[in-house]
Design a protein around this motif. Structure first.
Motif, short mmCIF file in Angstrom:
data_model
loop_
_atom_site.label_atom_id
_atom_site.label_comp_id
_atom_site.label_asym_id
_atom_site.label_seq_id
_atom_site.Cartn_x
_atom_site.Cartn_y
_atom_site.Cartn_z
N ALA A 94 18.23 -4.49 48.70
CA ALA A 94 18.71 -5.23 49.87
C ALA A 94 20.01 -4.61 50.36
CB ALA A 94 18.92 -6.70 49.53
N ASP A 95 20.23 -4.67 51.67
CA ASP A 95 21.46 -4.14 52.25
C ASP A 95 22.67 -4.94 51.77
OD1 ASP A 95 23.05 -2.52 53.75
OD2 ASP A 95 22.67 -3.54 55.65
N GLY A 96 23.77 -4.24 51.56
CA GLY A 96 25.00 -4.90 51.14
C GLY A 96 25.22 -4.89 49.66
N PHE A 97 24.29 -4.30 48.88
CA PHE A 97 24.41 -4.30 47.43
C PHE A 97 24.30 -2.87 46.90
CE2 PHE A 97 22.70 -8.38 48.69
CZ PHE A 97 23.51 -9.27 48.00
N GLY A 98 24.69 -2.69 45.66
CA GLY A 98 24.51 -1.40 45.00
C GLY A 98 25.41 -0.31 45.54
N MET A 99 25.09 0.91 45.14
CA MET A 99 25.87 2.07 45.54
C MET A 99 24.94 3.26 45.67
SD MET A 99 29.18 1.80 42.98
CE MET A 99 30.32 2.68 44.03
N ALA A 100 25.43 4.30 46.36
CA ALA A 100 24.74 5.59 46.33
C ALA A 100 25.01 6.26 44.98
CB ALA A 100 25.24 6.45 47.49
N GLU A 101 24.60 7.51 44.84
CA GLU A 101 24.78 8.21 43.57
C GLU A 101 26.13 8.93 43.52
OE1 GLU A 101 20.20 8.96 42.13
OE2 GLU A 101 21.42 10.69 42.68
N CYS A 102 26.70 8.91 42.34
CA CYS A 102 27.98 9.58 42.06
C CYS A 102 27.72 11.06 41.74
CB CYS A 102 28.62 8.89 40.87
SG CYS A 102 30.19 9.56 40.34
N GLY A 103 28.72 11.90 41.94
CA GLY A 103 28.61 13.30 41.55
C GLY A 103 28.36 13.45 40.07
N PHE A 104 27.75 14.57 39.68
CA PHE A 104 27.27 14.74 38.32
C PHE A 104 28.22 15.57 37.45
CE2 PHE A 104 23.18 14.30 40.80
CZ PHE A 104 22.97 12.99 40.42
N SER A 105 27.98 15.48 36.14
CA SER A 105 28.75 16.20 35.13
C SER A 105 28.05 17.51 34.78
CB SER A 105 28.86 15.35 33.87
OG SER A 105 29.39 14.06 34.14
N THR A 106 28.74 18.45 34.19
CA THR A 106 30.17 18.64 34.18
C THR A 106 30.44 20.02 34.79
OG1 THR A 106 29.92 19.41 31.89
CG2 THR A 106 30.87 17.26 32.18
N PRO A 107 31.10 20.04 35.95
CA PRO A 107 31.35 21.32 36.61
C PRO A 107 32.36 22.16 35.82
CG PRO A 107 32.52 19.55 37.72
CD PRO A 107 31.64 18.90 36.70
N VAL A 108 32.52 23.40 36.22
CA VAL A 108 33.46 24.30 35.54
C VAL A 108 34.87 23.72 35.53
CG1 VAL A 108 34.57 26.57 35.68
CG2 VAL A 108 32.10 26.36 36.07
N LEU A 119 28.13 22.67 31.82
CA LEU A 119 26.76 22.35 32.22
C LEU A 119 26.83 21.53 33.49
CD1 LEU A 119 23.71 22.28 31.86
CD2 LEU A 119 23.99 20.27 30.40
N SER A 120 26.62 22.17 34.62
CA SER A 120 26.89 21.58 35.93
C SER A 120 25.61 21.07 36.58
CB SER A 120 27.59 22.61 36.83
OG SER A 120 27.98 22.04 38.03
N ASP A 121 25.19 19.86 36.19
CA ASP A 121 24.05 19.22 36.84
C ASP A 121 24.41 18.96 38.30
OD1 ASP A 121 21.60 17.95 37.17
OD2 ASP A 121 22.35 16.01 36.49
N HIS A 141 17.12 15.65 36.27
CA HIS A 141 18.23 16.51 35.91
C HIS A 141 17.82 17.96 36.13
CE1 HIS A 141 21.09 18.66 33.31
NE2 HIS A 141 21.84 17.58 33.31
N ASP A 142 18.78 18.77 36.55
CA ASP A 142 18.50 20.20 36.74
C ASP A 142 18.01 20.84 35.45
OD1 ASP A 142 19.61 19.70 39.21
OD2 ASP A 142 21.41 20.93 38.89
N GLY A 143 17.01 21.71 35.57
CA GLY A 143 16.64 22.53 34.43
C GLY A 143 17.73 23.54 34.13
N PHE A 144 17.81 23.98 32.87
CA PHE A 144 18.84 24.95 32.49
C PHE A 144 18.39 25.72 31.25
CE2 PHE A 144 19.60 21.37 29.79
CZ PHE A 144 20.13 21.87 28.61
#
Length: 589
Positions: A357-371, A473-475, A244-247
């Motif tokens: 393995a290919d065909g499973f899971g997901m990439a990462e979603c955008g983070f919380s919480t922008p302005v 707090l926009s990680d 997580h981003d430092g703040f």
């Protein structure tokens, strides 16, 4: 598995779901805050008398996957002499709740013989719960005392269907806008009472004992479905690292480690190898740490299993006390425990499964919480300086790519799962002294991949009559959402302030920003991570993205190796050359 007529089971599961949706409809129609009646930041559920989650309908996963069961158990532990007509206010992060701003109403449901059969729960995110700062997300609070929230560890607020006025008066003198709080309180109470009444009506129709038999069969069926779904995942073990981003006073990035094991139809998630609770408001609760891990698992699977206690039997989440992603030890602050670290844990789980393995899971979603999803407060000169405090839900995209599809444009945070509804611009401008100048997609902010992440969004907000205080707090400003299996990272978040003299000031990861009338605060949220090699994406899909303004011609050529001419037509010959490693003449480079 408990034997039960399958048609009867399907009918009763739908009937219980309808009860939960009636509870939710009550909150939509009667909630006073924008974050409730427009954003729909609330959840409802039915829990068995044995503290098992039975049904959640269209709820926020971070509210309900874990927590309602712990809160129902704490209700029975703290109040062993439960009676019809009781109602309990619960928002304690140390007794099973998600975070103090998610205020829950629990009502035990009894049969005619006085036996406790079920518990109904309504939970709503309130914009003000008495925090020292005007925000329900006190990210910089070093402990619960500095946070200042009113915390109720399952406190009785009704007895024999009558309010206990002392508790209500105490809340009203600590809340900045007590009328709005009172309206939201009544909405919560009404929602839970609707659930109580309808559970009793269903039992009167089919019988309490038959309902009990249904519960056993439904949970057993759900466990079987979950075993099948997990059985399709690749077996293996993996350790995933994120940060997580430092703040503010937490200047260094905050590392988080997740260990995964998939075997024998079960998934183990180990979160014990992490830092002790930190002097900030981001520490997770037992409920949100468990929910975050479950989120990643449910997101990573392609089959369907009902999200209830039966399915959860196949998931083991290991936590430890006094841990940033574990079980908090008082007085650690958990003010922001539904968002930022939840994002990091859930994303690490679903990305980790993708790497197995290919065909499973997901990439990462955008983070919380922008302005654009921040908290605003102030006094409105249009209405005799009436104070206000609320949370916006504007442009917030961030959907991650997976093996089956591009990222969902209105995903929001991983813990929201697309359940939150976007505000009406016109309604926000009526309710607050501001102008929403623009909301637009940010081209080239998607995580590139065979399946691309959703692009980020830009929002501009200008106070019109007076200053407004924004808190966020926009990680993802420093450490963006990562792609999976060769996919690219989503675009980073960014927040700026355009001052009256036209100068633009870069704002940090965390902000408590007073914006004067005529100044403009800008929000860029993350794009979602991509899945798979961008150069394997079908040229026709890239062409469509360019035509829709999501990707520029330059990025199409450079990242996807697809040539598109000035007429926005696909140059097939130049594309073949680009993908063969040669420079063609047809596309923009």
């Amino acid at each position: 598995m408990t034997q039960f007529d399958p048609i009867d089971m399907a009918v009763l599961s739908s009937r219980v779901t309808a009860i939960v949706r009636s509870m939710a409809n009550t909150l939509i129609r009667t909630g006073r805050s924008v974050i409730l009646n427009t954003g729909r930041d609330f959840s409802c559920c039915v829990i068995t008398g044995r503290d098992e989650l039975l049904c959640v309908a269209d709820s926020l996963p971070t509210h309900v996957l874990s927590g309602p069961d712990i809160m129902a158990a704490s209700m029975r532990e703290l109040h062993p002499d439960l009676r019809p007509g009781d109602a309990f206010l619960h928002n304690s992060p140390y007794h099973g709740n998600s975070h103090p701003a998610d205020v829950s109403m629990l009502i035990p449901v009894f049969d005619d013989d006085g036996r406790h059969r079920f518990t109904v729960l309504s939970k709503a995110h309130l914009a003000d719960i008495g925090n020292a700062e005007p925000t329900p997300y006190s990210a910089s609070a070093q402990d619960v005392y500095e946070e200042g929230a009113l915390i109720f560890p399952c406190v009785k607020v009704q007895e024999d269907y009558r309010d206990l006025e002392d508790i209500i008066r105490m809340c009203q003198v600590r809340i900045r806008v007590p009328d709005k709080w009172w309206g939201d309180y009544l909405a919560l109470l009404g929602s839970a009472r609707v659930g109580e009444r309808q559970v009793k009506a269903l039992a009167a129709e089919v019988g309490w004992d038959h309902l009990d038999e249904f519960v056993g069969a439904w949970l057993d069926y759900s466990e079987g479905r979950m075993a099948d779904v997990i059985g399709e995942l690749p077996e293996g073990e993996l350790e995933v690292k994120t940060q997580h981003d430092g703040f503010r006073h937490m200047t260094d990035d905050i590392p988080i480690n997740v260990k995964l094991r998939i075997a024998d139809g079960e998934v183990d998630v180990d979160l014990t190898d992490n830092l002790d609770c930190l002097p900030c408001g981001l520490n997770l609760t037992e409920a949100t740490a468990t929910s975050a891990a479950m989120l990643g698992i449910f997101n990573a699977t392609s089959g369907y299993a009902p999200p209830n206690a039966g399915s959860f039997r196949r998931i083991k989440v290991h936590l430890r006390e006094n841990c940033i992603v574990g079980i908090p030890r008082h007085p650690a602050s958990c003010s922001v425990s539904t968002c930022n670290f939840v994002d990091r844990v859930g994303n690490a789980v679903q990305r980790g499964i993708a790497e197995l393995a290919d065909g499973f899971g997901m990439a990462e979603c955008g983070f919380s919480t922008p302005v654009s999803v921040g908290v605003l407060s102030g006094k409105d000169p249009r209405h005799d300086d009436t104070p206000y405090i609320d949370q916006l839900v504007l442009g917030w995209t961030g959907g991650p790519a997976c093996a089956l599809a591009d990222g969902w444009l209105t995903m929001g945070g991983i813990g929201d799962a697309g359940v939150l509804q976007r505000d009406s611009v016109e309604v926000d401008e009526l309710r607050f002294p501001l102008r929403i100048d623009s909301q637009r997609i940010l081209p080239d902010s998607e995580g590139a991949g065979w399946r691309r992440g959703a692009p980020g969004a830009a929002v501009e907000i200008t106070p019109t009559d007076t200053e407004i205080l924004f808190m966020y707090l926009s990680d993802g400003t420093v450490n963006p959402p990562l792609g999976a299996r060769g996919g690219g990272a989503g675009g980073t978040a960014r927040q700026t302030l355009r001052k009256l003299d036209g100068e633009t000031e870069e704002l940090g990861v965390w902000g408590r920003v007073t914006v004067d009338a005529g100044e403009t605060i800008r929000s860029h949220c993350n794009g979602g991570g991509g899945y798979g090699d961008p150069q394997s994406r079908e040229p026709e899909r890239v062409l469509k993205d360019v035509r829709e303004g999501l990707v520029t011609r330059e990025r199409a050529a450079e990242v996807y190796r697809v040539a598109i001419d000035e007429r926005l037509e696909l140059d097939e010959e130049a594309t073949v050359a680009l993908r063969a490693g040669r420079t063609g003449e047809g596309g923009a480079l």
